[in-house]
Design a protein around this motif. Structure first.
Motif, PDB file in Angstrom:
ATOM      1  N   GLY A 280       0.804  -1.224   0.000  1.00  0.00           N
ATOM      2  CA  GLY A 280       0.000   0.000   0.000  1.00  0.00           C
ATOM      3  C   GLY A 280       0.832   1.266   0.000  1.00  0.00           C
ATOM      4  O   GLY A 280       0.687   2.126  -0.883  1.00  0.00           O
ATOM      5  N   TRP A 281       1.719   1.384   0.977  1.00  0.00           N
ATOM      6  CA  TRP A 281       2.538   2.592   1.085  1.00  0.00           C
ATOM      7  C   TRP A 281       3.513   2.721  -0.087  1.00  0.00           C
ATOM      8  O   TRP A 281       3.730   3.822  -0.605  1.00  0.00           O
ATOM      9  N   ALA A 282       4.118   1.588  -0.508  1.00  0.00           N
ATOM     10  CA  ALA A 282       5.084   1.652  -1.612  1.00  0.00           C
ATOM     11  C   ALA A 282       4.404   2.113  -2.893  1.00  0.00           C
ATOM     12  O   ALA A 282       4.960   2.928  -3.651  1.00  0.00           O
ATOM     13  N   ILE A 288       2.834  10.324  -4.340  1.00  0.00           N
ATOM     14  CA  ILE A 288       3.151  11.479  -3.484  1.00  0.00           C
ATOM     15  C   ILE A 288       4.654  11.699  -3.333  1.00  0.00           C
ATOM     16  O   ILE A 288       5.079  12.704  -2.759  1.00  0.00           O
ATOM     17  N   GLY A 289       5.461  10.770  -3.843  1.00  0.00           N
ATOM     18  CA  GLY A 289       6.909  10.902  -3.744  1.00  0.00           C
ATOM     19  C   GLY A 289       7.448  10.263  -2.468  1.00  0.00           C
ATOM     20  O   GLY A 289       6.759  10.223  -1.446  1.00  0.00           O
ATOM     21  N   ARG A 290       8.675   9.781  -2.541  1.00  0.00           N
ATOM     22  CA  ARG A 290       9.268   9.109  -1.376  1.00  0.00           C
ATOM     23  C   ARG A 290       9.525  10.056  -0.196  1.00  0.00           C
ATOM     24  O   ARG A 290       9.276   9.680   0.957  1.00  0.00           O
ATOM     25  N   PRO A 291       9.989  11.288  -0.407  1.00  0.00           N
ATOM     26  CA  PRO A 291      10.194  12.177   0.755  1.00  0.00           C
ATOM     27  C   PRO A 291       8.911  12.402   1.545  1.00  0.00           C
ATOM     28  O   PRO A 291       8.915  12.351   2.784  1.00  0.00           O
ATOM     29  N   ASN A 292       7.791  12.629   0.850  1.00  0.00           N
ATOM     30  CA  ASN A 292       6.510  12.832   1.535  1.00  0.00           C
ATOM     31  C   ASN A 292       6.046  11.558   2.245  1.00  0.00           C
ATOM     32  O   ASN A 292       5.429  11.615   3.314  1.00  0.00           O
ATOM     33  N   THR A 293       6.339  10.408   1.648  1.00  0.00           N
ATOM     34  CA  THR A 293       5.938   9.132   2.244  1.00  0.00           C
ATOM     35  C   THR A 293       6.618   8.927   3.596  1.00  0.00           C
ATOM     36  O   THR A 293       5.966   8.569   4.583  1.00  0.00           O
ATOM     37  N   TYR A 294       7.919   9.184   3.651  1.00  0.00           N
ATOM     38  CA  TYR A 294       8.639   8.972   4.919  1.00  0.00           C
ATOM     39  C   TYR A 294       8.277  10.027   5.958  1.00  0.00           C
ATOM     40  O   TYR A 294       8.215   9.727   7.152  1.00  0.00           O
ATOM     41  N   THR A 295       8.016  11.232   5.517  1.00  0.00           N
ATOM     42  CA  THR A 295       7.547  12.253   6.458  1.00  0.00           C
ATOM     43  C   THR A 295       6.200  11.830   7.044  1.00  0.00           C
ATOM     44  O   THR A 295       5.946  12.000   8.238  1.00  0.00           O
ATOM     45  N   ALA A 296       5.343  11.247   6.199  1.00  0.00           N
ATOM     46  CA  ALA A 296       4.037  10.744   6.665  1.00  0.00           C
ATOM     47  C   ALA A 296       4.225   9.603   7.665  1.00  0.00           C
ATOM     48  O   ALA A 296       3.561   9.562   8.712  1.00  0.00           O
ATOM     49  N   ALA A 337      13.023   1.970  -3.612  1.00  0.00           N
ATOM     50  CA  ALA A 337      12.637   2.994  -4.583  1.00  0.00           C
ATOM     51  C   ALA A 337      13.285   4.341  -4.236  1.00  0.00           C
ATOM     52  O   ALA A 337      13.717   5.087  -5.127  1.00  0.00           O
ATOM     53  N   TYR A 338      13.364   4.648  -2.939  1.00  0.00           N
ATOM     54  CA  TYR A 338      14.009   5.892  -2.481  1.00  0.00           C
ATOM     55  C   TYR A 338      15.496   5.873  -2.844  1.00  0.00           C
ATOM     56  O   TYR A 338      16.056   6.884  -3.297  1.00  0.00           O
ATOM     57  N   ILE A 339      16.131   4.716  -2.666  1.00  0.00           N
ATOM     58  CA  ILE A 339      17.552   4.567  -3.034  1.00  0.00           C
ATOM     59  C   ILE A 339      17.719   4.829  -4.529  1.00  0.00           C
ATOM     60  O   ILE A 339      18.644   5.536  -4.953  1.00  0.00           O
ATOM     61  N   GLY A 340      16.814   4.263  -5.342  1.00  0.00           N
ATOM     62  CA  GLY A 340      16.877   4.488  -6.786  1.00  0.00           C
ATOM     63  C   GLY A 340      16.721   5.957  -7.142  1.00  0.00           C
ATOM     64  O   GLY A 340      17.445   6.477  -8.003  1.00  0.00           O
ATOM     65  N   ASP A 341      15.808   6.640  -6.470  1.00  0.00           N
ATOM     66  CA  ASP A 341      15.598   8.071  -6.714  1.00  0.00           C
ATOM     67  C   ASP A 341      16.871   8.877  -6.436  1.00  0.00           C
ATOM     68  O   ASP A 341      17.213   9.797  -7.177  1.00  0.00           O
ATOM     69  N   LEU A 342      17.533   8.538  -5.327  1.00  0.00           N
ATOM     70  CA  LEU A 342      18.661   9.349  -4.848  1.00  0.00           C
ATOM     71  C   LEU A 342      20.007   8.954  -5.434  1.00  0.00           C
ATOM     72  O   LEU A 342      20.900   9.793  -5.575  1.00  0.00           O
ATOM     73  N   PHE A 343      20.165   7.647  -5.747  1.00  0.00           N
ATOM     74  CA  PHE A 343      21.491   7.162  -6.173  1.00  0.00           C
ATOM     75  C   PHE A 343      21.500   6.508  -7.550  1.00  0.00           C
ATOM     76  O   PHE A 343      22.544   6.114  -8.038  1.00  0.00           O
ATOM     77  N   GLY A 344      20.322   6.344  -8.167  1.00  0.00           N
ATOM     78  CA  GLY A 344      20.257   5.731  -9.493  1.00  0.00           C
ATOM     79  C   GLY A 344      20.239   4.209  -9.436  1.00  0.00           C
ATOM     80  O   GLY A 344      20.268   3.601  -8.372  1.00  0.00           O
ATOM     81  N   LYS A 345      20.217   3.594 -10.634  1.00  0.00           N
ATOM     82  CA  LYS A 345      20.075   2.136 -10.739  1.00  0.00           C
ATOM     83  C   LYS A 345      21.401   1.422 -10.941  1.00  0.00           C
ATOM     84  O   LYS A 345      21.446   0.196 -11.000  1.00  0.00           O
ATOM     85  N   LYS A 346      22.500   2.191 -11.056  1.00  0.00           N
ATOM     86  CA  LYS A 346      23.793   1.598 -11.405  1.00  0.00           C
ATOM     87  C   LYS A 346      24.183   0.446 -10.474  1.00  0.00           C
ATOM     88  O   LYS A 346      24.513  -0.645 -10.925  1.00  0.00           O
TER      89      LYS A 346
END
Length: 419
Positions: A280-282, A288-296, A337-346
């Motif tokens: 659900g959350w993922a 809503i984006g990962r930053p908003n999710t963790y703040t929630a 998913a947050y890791i992918g957003d911040l550091f890429g898929k490499k």
């Protein structure tokens, strides 16, 4: 034309691996039977689970580079071998009545299989679901959360009919076959591949392809501040969640005056909400984006932990516990998913492995801390207030990491303007 695999079958293969290794959460089913058969103490039997979780974190960290170098098929097969052999070996340990062999097989070998199996499908799924990154990782990690609901009754039935050793033998073979078969289908998509409908929308300009804020190797990622901010957020979320799992039943009886039977039913349902929170959350984080999710996550849990000690109504108490469990599960499922957003898929798998050391540390810290406070002050209320304070820190971190994200976005925009 190249024969491209079905991404939903890739997701199903990931679930196959995670459901198998997630059976570790049903370890408590073995506890009493082992204690009764060998007169081993509760701490001795429970230590098997602690070793397995410790080696999950360690192997995820140290073998993350293996996953990236050799791909999901080989690493999934390696996980199948370790977890299958570890579970069958646990049966041998029971047959011989050897506690050290149980620690070695289920704890060490099984734990290595857990760690490699946990991170193997994640980076692959992220590449197959550029349009729904959170949903993809949530699907797989949901399997890990739901596994105890599936395997607890199966294990209990097998133990009562064929004995503990044969239960390990049977399940070890089943886990190996399921994980091995799942690993055979896992593969990354072709270079530049996009899902058919999504590709057309990107080409027409209707949708924009999300661009990761950076493309870093694992060794580069650990030199950034945002890596440690993510690590701390996961550590706090898991520490408090695991502690709640460890003391939920006695706490419900003490605070909400629930009967032992009702409290036990609540604990069973916690696994359901843990799993639902993962998917659900993922999935929600895609919108809503990962930053908003963790703040929630942290805002909700701050309030929930603060309220828990004063809730004497059993229904309201359980609703708060279930809400906390969705955030606990959601934290695990949203982090890749947050890791992918911040550091890429490499090298997402390797970075995910490093981040999961927070799980290993929290798995040891949470239950020990909760038990120590309970024994020292003879109350669960103080624990809840301390955890509420920890979520104040986590909330502050979730806001602080946005400064790094804003800086990276500005850097990306500047590079685009110049390029």
């Amino acid at each position: 034309m190249e024969n491209v695999k079905n991404r939903w079958l890739i997701a199903a293969s990931a679930v196959g691996i995670h459901i198998s290794i997630g059976s570790v959460y049903a370890w408590s089913v073995y506890t009493k039977p082992l204690m009764n058969q060998f007169q081993w103490g509760l701490k001795e039997v429970s230590f098997t689970f602690s070793i397995a979780i410790l080696f999950l974190g360690l192997s995820a960290a140290f073998l993350g580079h293996f996953v990236e170098k050799h791909g999901p098929r080989k690493s999934g097969t390696l996980a199948a071998c370790f977890f299958g052999v570890g579970t069958v070996g646990a049966g041998l340990a029971v047959t011989l009545g050897s506690l050290p062999l149980l620690y070695l097989c289920y704890g060490v070998l099984g734990g290595i299989g857990l760690g490699v199996g946990y991170i193997t499908p994640v980076s692959t799924l992220v590449k197959w679901f550029p349009d729904r990154r959170g949903l993809a990782t949530g699907l797989a990690i949901m399997g890990f959360g739901f596994a105890s609901l599936i395997f607890s009754p199966i294990e209990a039935k097998l133990i009562s009919t064929v004995g503990i050793a044969n239960t390990f033998f049977i399940l070890g073979i089943i886990f190996f076959i399921l994980m091995f078969a799942s690993a055979r289908y896992l593969a990354p998509p072709p270079q530049g591949w996009l899902p058919e409908g999504f590709k057309q929308k990107v080409e027409s300009g209707e949708k924009k392809l999300a661009v990761d804020l950076s493309e870093l190797t694992a060794n580069e990622a650990v030199k950034t501040r945002r890596f440690y901010l993510l690590w701390l957020m996961l550590f706090i979320n898991v520490t408090c969640g695991i502690a709640i799992l460890a003391v939920a039943s006695p706490m419900a009886q003490e605070i909400a005056r629930m009967t032992p039977a009702t409290a036990a039913a609540m604990v069973g349902l916690m696994g359901l909400f843990n799993g639902l929170g993962r998917i659900g959350w993922a999935s929600f984080s895609d919108y809503i984006g990962r930053p908003n999710t963790y703040t929630a996550f942290f805002s909700i849990q701050l309030i929930a932990f603060f309220l828990l000690p004063s809730i004497s109504n059993a229904l309201f108490f359980q609703l708060l516990i279930f809400l906390i469990m969705t955030c606990y599960g959601g934290g695990f499922a949203s982090i890749p998913a947050y890791i992918g957003d911040l550091f890429g898929k490499k090298q997402l798998g390797a970075i995910h492995g490093y981040i999961l050391t927070a799980w290993a540390a929290a798995g040891l810290a949470g239950p020990i801390f909760a038990s120590w406070v309970r024994e020292t002050v003879n109350s669960y209320s103080l624990i809840m207030y301390i955890f509420a304070g920890m979520f104040v820190v986590a909330l502050a971190i979730s806001l602080l990491i946005r400064l790094d994200i804003a800086r990276l976005r500005a850097k990306l925009e500047t590079a685009r303007a110049q390029g």
